[in-house]
Structure formats: structure tokens, C-alpha cells
Motif scaffolding. Structure first.
Motif, mmCIF file in Angstrom:
data_model
loop_
_atom_site.group_PDB
_atom_site.id
_atom_site.type_symbol
_atom_site.label_atom_id
_atom_site.label_comp_id
_atom_site.label_asym_id
_atom_site.label_seq_id
_atom_site.Cartn_x
_atom_site.Cartn_y
_atom_site.Cartn_z
ATOM 1 N N ILE A 18 14.057 59.028 44.166
ATOM 2 C CA ILE A 18 13.651 60.249 45.484
ATOM 3 C C ILE A 18 14.805 61.187 45.141
ATOM 4 C CG2 ILE A 18 14.999 59.628 47.270
ATOM 5 C CD1 ILE A 18 12.523 60.276 49.466
ATOM 6 N N VAL A 19 14.188 62.652 45.348
ATOM 7 C CA VAL A 19 14.854 63.646 45.197
ATOM 8 C C VAL A 19 14.463 64.264 47.339
ATOM 9 C CG1 VAL A 19 15.072 66.117 43.951
ATOM 10 C CG2 VAL A 19 14.509 64.192 42.710
ATOM 11 N N ILE A 20 15.883 64.723 47.168
ATOM 12 C CA ILE A 20 15.745 65.189 48.748
ATOM 13 C C ILE A 20 16.096 67.013 48.379
ATOM 14 C CG2 ILE A 20 16.096 64.726 51.361
ATOM 15 C CD1 ILE A 20 15.888 62.133 50.940
ATOM 16 N N ASP A 21 15.430 67.511 49.179
ATOM 17 C CA ASP A 21 16.265 69.114 49.289
ATOM 18 C C ASP A 21 17.031 68.917 50.643
ATOM 19 O OD1 ASP A 21 15.587 69.192 46.594
ATOM 20 O OD2 ASP A 21 14.608 70.794 47.038
ATOM 21 N N GLU A 22 17.798 69.742 51.000
ATOM 22 C CA GLU A 22 19.135 69.028 52.110
ATOM 23 C C GLU A 22 19.261 71.028 51.719
ATOM 24 O OE1 GLU A 22 19.250 67.790 54.715
ATOM 25 O OE2 GLU A 22 19.328 65.742 54.550
ATOM 26 N N PRO A 23 19.059 71.962 53.200
ATOM 27 C CA PRO A 23 19.124 73.088 53.673
ATOM 28 C C PRO A 23 21.107 73.081 52.918
ATOM 29 C CG PRO A 23 19.061 72.486 55.419
ATOM 30 C CD PRO A 23 18.472 71.199 54.766
ATOM 31 N N PHE A 24 21.512 71.823 54.243
ATOM 32 C CA PHE A 24 23.436 72.406 54.151
ATOM 33 C C PHE A 24 24.018 71.492 53.141
ATOM 34 C CE2 PHE A 24 21.269 74.031 57.754
ATOM 35 C CZ PHE A 24 22.073 75.145 58.013
ATOM 36 N N GLY A 25 25.135 71.749 52.690
ATOM 37 C CA GLY A 25 26.029 70.711 51.564
ATOM 38 C C GLY A 25 27.793 70.407 52.206
ATOM 39 N N PRO A 26 28.202 69.891 51.838
ATOM 40 C CA PRO A 26 29.068 69.600 52.293
ATOM 41 C C PRO A 26 30.149 70.994 52.267
ATOM 42 C CG PRO A 26 29.123 68.355 50.594
ATOM 43 C CD PRO A 26 28.267 68.706 50.524
#
Length: 489
Positions: A18-26
Motif C-alpha cells: 500500500i502507498v499512503i500519502d501524508e502531509p508532514f514528514g519527520p
């Protein structure tokens, strides 16, 4: 990597990735005292002793029970048979070491710091005792915050935190592309049972429109925090659905309570009466927000019963200014609107026009939040837009109210000081009964709203685009879970 399903010989889909797009990264080298802990938790890697569930309830996670054995001592029993992803056992020594590390960092998280916790020790192999500075009925809530997540001892060995192979969650990080993505694989030894997906990729994409596009093109299966326009565009698309739910987040117009004339209640109430929250919800956030009734959304257990939005009334606003002895033409205020705020550019313009209707001239200053925060904290501003999660610092409103609205609150941007509010918040923090505590929070919310400490604008929602995803629930701490899978509906 791209998500999808392979097909077995019998024709049944065998979901693999699965691929998940998140708005914020580390952004802080995985330091757990920062928001990086939330990134790790959402990615299915980091776990806590206590699990936060919707509605403010708590459930066992790495700890199976917790008891306040003395006024300042909590005893937690650890789950048996749990291993870190590097194969080392999760025992009391490892847990105590992880929590002590959280206390020793340069800037500890508000949820777990030396201000509230004086010590942590292992008692045998499966029991941990946490000693608080004073009686603390909310320690279990603190231990549900991702900032108190538990990693294996070797995660802390090199100075910077290394989460690769050191989590306990259903997914282990295998590769990181800084600021862009992380690859993860199933934790075959996960204590929580079978993990449905074999692997996953979590991408960090700031552009909400791009996140939505990747679901539409099949490049991703989940895109979080998509904009209103994307929700409308995706409706009716085959194989794609959107989910929208109200968050524990309110957009507010922060008023500097220590700066004249905003230090006068009637002046703040005049601004509150001039701002039409119904028009803002319809124009700036159509279909995905509702006018605020105060700091807390109406469905929350701690919101005042029967609370209603303040009705816009230009005549009343002008009358309040007259009662305060302030000529509207004398008010020339600057409104700060940081670029990262969703819809803030449009929102600032709407507020500018609404206050113009009562004779107040507003100029707008935009920029990155980081450039504005020093002035906000120092009180060198008139008004500012803010999107605030009231369950962010702690999965209970106590953390938010303490930080934002007590006299010595570390994030008291309104620079508000009311001994009555301080007393109510302090009493709530010492009230073990959730019902009693929530009633006190409601009293505080009523006082903040009636005195127009800030102008609460809209209760925010989060919209998520999904393509053939099963087992997904919008939740503030978890996205990639053991139950998540892909396949036909």
C-alpha cells in the motif's frame, strides 16, 4: 514502489503493498519529543504503553494495566511476550530506559517532562513505576501520547534516534528517503497478531492537491488531509471514496489580550460580534466545517451543553465599541496569517472585510509560521489566525487549556491571564472522574467564549481519499495498522 494486489492462481486478490500519502514528514531526526513521534506512530512503527481511542477513552497497548498505587506513584504491568523488531524483549528495564530518555532531552514534550514526572524505575522484569512531582490523575493519558513511545535500547545509542528495527509496531522501517518517504515491511512477529499487508510506503507530500491526484491515478491508496476542492473533484470517481470527519481541532482568531485596546473585554466582544462564522464556514471551508461554538466541538464530552455559535451582529458590535469608549476609526490592527494554514489567505481577507463593516481597518501580514512564532510568543502582534489541536499535547483537554489559557501557559498566544480559569484548570487536573473533569473543562470553555478571549471560528474536519482500502479509520495517532488491507469492497 506502488501499492496494489497481485492475483493468486485461483483468481482471488492477494494484497501485498500500500502507498499512503501524508502531509508532514519527520523534521527533527526522529526525536520523539517532537512531532516526529506522531509520524512514526501513524506509520505503524512506534507504539505506546497506553492506547488512545476516539472519544477520549484509553485501552491497553504495551501495558496491560495501570494503577495509581500512591498519590504520586503509578504502577504499570507490561504485556508479556512482546519483542522489539530487532528481536530484543520488551521488558521493564527497556521501558524505563525509554521513558527516562524522554525526560532527559533538552526540550521534553509537554505530555511527559520533569515538570510533572520526577522518576521512572523498573520493578522486576514486567512492572514499571512512574513517580510524579505531585498527584497526577492524567498520567495514563500522558503515556498514550506518541511522545512517550517506546523504542528498543539501541535506538538511543548513537545520540540521534534510530527507529529502524527498534519499534514494536506492526510495521518496520526498511528504507528512508529523507524528507520524501519511508518504506516499511510487515512485522512477522507482531504481538498484536497477523498483519494484513506485507509492505507499505509512506510518502510525505506537502501539496494536498498532489496527494489527491496520486489516489486518482492509482499511485497511492490513501491520501490524508486533502483540500475541499479535491473532495469535490473525487466524488463519483469509480473505485475512490472520500471520508470526512470532524477533528479535535479549531481554527481561531487569536486576540492579544495584553495589548490595548484588545485588553478590554468589550472591544474583543465587538470583534467577536462582527465576525460572521457562518459565512466563513460556507465561503472558506464549504461543506467541510461548521461554525465554532467555542474551543471545543459540540459533540465532545467536554463541550458546554447546548453551546451555540455567536451570531454575527454588526449593530451590537458597534454598540460594544461605543460602550468601551473606542472609536472604530482609531482601530488599525494587523492580522497575521501563516502560509501553512489551510485557507488562511482567504480567511484573512474575509475577516478583514467583516471588521471593515464596523469601521476597523485591518492589514494582513503573511509568512511562514516559524517566522511569526517569536512575535506571537512575545506578544508583539494584534491578531493572528491559528489552527489548534486541543488534543495535541495530551489526549485530554487539560494539556491544551494549561498551555494556551493559563497565566503561565507555554503557548498562551492570547497572553490571557484569569485566576478563575487557572483555578478551574487546576481543579480539573486533580479530578480523577472523567465526568467531573469534563464538566470543569466545559466551564472554562464557556468563560473563554463569553469573554471573547479569542474568536473561535470553525471546527475543522479532515478529508481522506481512499482507493479500495479496508479497515481504515480516521484517527489522530494511527494510519497504517495491522488491520489495514486492500481489495474489492
Amino acid at each position: 514502489m506502488s501499492g496494489g494486489a497481485a492475483t493468486t492462481g485461483g483468481g482471488a486478490p492477494a494484497v501485498r503493498s500500500i502507498v499512503i500519502d501524508e502531509p508532514f514528514g519527520p523534521a527533527a531526526d526522529w526525536a520523539l519529543e517532537t512531532d516526529d513521534a506522531f509520524v512514526l506512530s501513524k506509520a505503524g512503527c512506534l507504539e505506546t504503553l497506553v492506547k488512545y481511542e476516539s472519544g477520549g477513552t484509553l485501552a491497553p497497548m504495551l501495558a496491560t494495566s495501570w494503577t495509581q498505587v500512591k498519590p504520586t506513584v503509578w504502577r504499570l504491568t507490561l504485556r508479556q511476550g512482546v519483542k522489539f523488531q530487532d528481536g530484543t524483549p520488551l521488558d521493564a528495564k527497556a521501558v524505563a530506559g525509554a521513558l527516562r530518555h524522554a525526560l532527559k532531552v533538552k526540550t521534553p514534550a509537554a505530555a511527559f517532562s520533569p515538570d510533572t514526572v520526577s522518576g521512572v524505575k523498573a520493578v522486576g522484569s514486567s512492572t514499571v513505576e512512574v513517580t510524579t512531582v505531585k498527584p497526577d490523575v492524567l498520567l495514563p493519558q500522558s503515556l498514550a501520547s506518541p511522545n512517550t513511545g517506546i523504542l528498543a535500547p539501541k535506538a538511543y545509542a548513537a545520540g540521534a534516534i534510530d527507529p529502524k528495527g527498534t519499534c514494536t509496531g506492526p510495521f518496520a522501517i526498511t528504507k528512508e528517503i529523507p524528507q520524501q518517504a519511508i518504506d516499511l515491511k510487515r512485522n512477522a512477529s507482531y504481538w498484536g497478531g497477523h498483519v494484513q499487508l506485507a509492505s507499505a510506503e509512506v510518502r510525505f507530500i506537502a501539496d494536498g492537491g498532489k496527494r489527491a491526484t496520486q489516489v486518482r491515478t492509482g499511485e497511492a491508496q490513501i491520501a490524508r488531509k486533502i483540500p475541499v476542492t479535491s473532495v469535490q473533484e473525487l466524488k463519483g470517481q469509480s473505485g475512490i471514496r472520500t471520508k470526512t470527519t470532524e477533528l479535535s481541532r479549531t481554527t481561531e482568531l487569536v486576540l492579544n489580550n495584553k495589548k490595548s485596546p484588545l485588553d478590554t473585554t468589550r472591544v474583543r466582544q465587538a470583534i467577536q460580534a462582527a465576525v460572521d462564522t457562518k459565512a466563513i464556514a460556507a465561503a472558506v471551508y464549504p461543506g467541510v466545517s461548521r461554525p465554532a461554538v467555542g474551543p471545543f466541538a459540540p459533540g465532545d464530552a467536554w463541550a458546554p451543553k447546548g453551546a451555540r455559535p455567536v451570531k454575527a451582529d454588526v449593530t451590537k458590535a458597534k454598540s460594544l465599541l461605543a460602550q468601551a469608549g473606542v472609536a472604530p476609526s482609531s482601530l488599525k490592527l494587523t492580522l497575521l496569517a501563516y502560509n501553512e494554514g489551510a485557507g488562511f489567505a482567504d480567511l484573512a481577507s474575509v475577516i478583514q472585510n467583516q471588521l471593515k463593516a464596523i469601521g476597523i481597518k485591518v492589514s494582513i501580514r503573511t509568512g511562514e509560521y516559524a517566522s511569526m512564532e517569536p512575535d506571537l510568543l512575545a506578544g508583539k502582534f494584534d491578531m493572528a489566525l491559528l489552527s489548534r489541536n486541543y488534543l495535541g499535547d495530551l489526549p485530554d483537554p487539560y494539556g491544551f487549556l494549561t498551555q494556551d489559557y493559563t497565566c503561565k501557559g507555554a503557548y498562551n498566544l492570547a497572553h490571557h491571564c484569569d485566576p478563575k480559569v487557572d483555578a478551574l484548570v487546576k481543579k480539573a487536573g486533580a479530578t480523577a472522574s472523567a465526568t467531573g473533569r469534563y464538566a470543569l473543562y466545559a466551564d472554562v470553555a464557556t468563560r473563554l467564549q463569553s469573554r471573547a478571549v479569542d474568536v473561535f471560528l470553525v471546527h475543522e474536519t479532515e478529508s481522506v481519499a481512499l482507493a479500495g482500502v479496508r479497515g481504515y479509520t480516521i484517527q489522530p495517532y494511527y494510519t497504517l495498522t495491522a488491520d489495514l488491507s486492500l481489495g474489492a469492497k
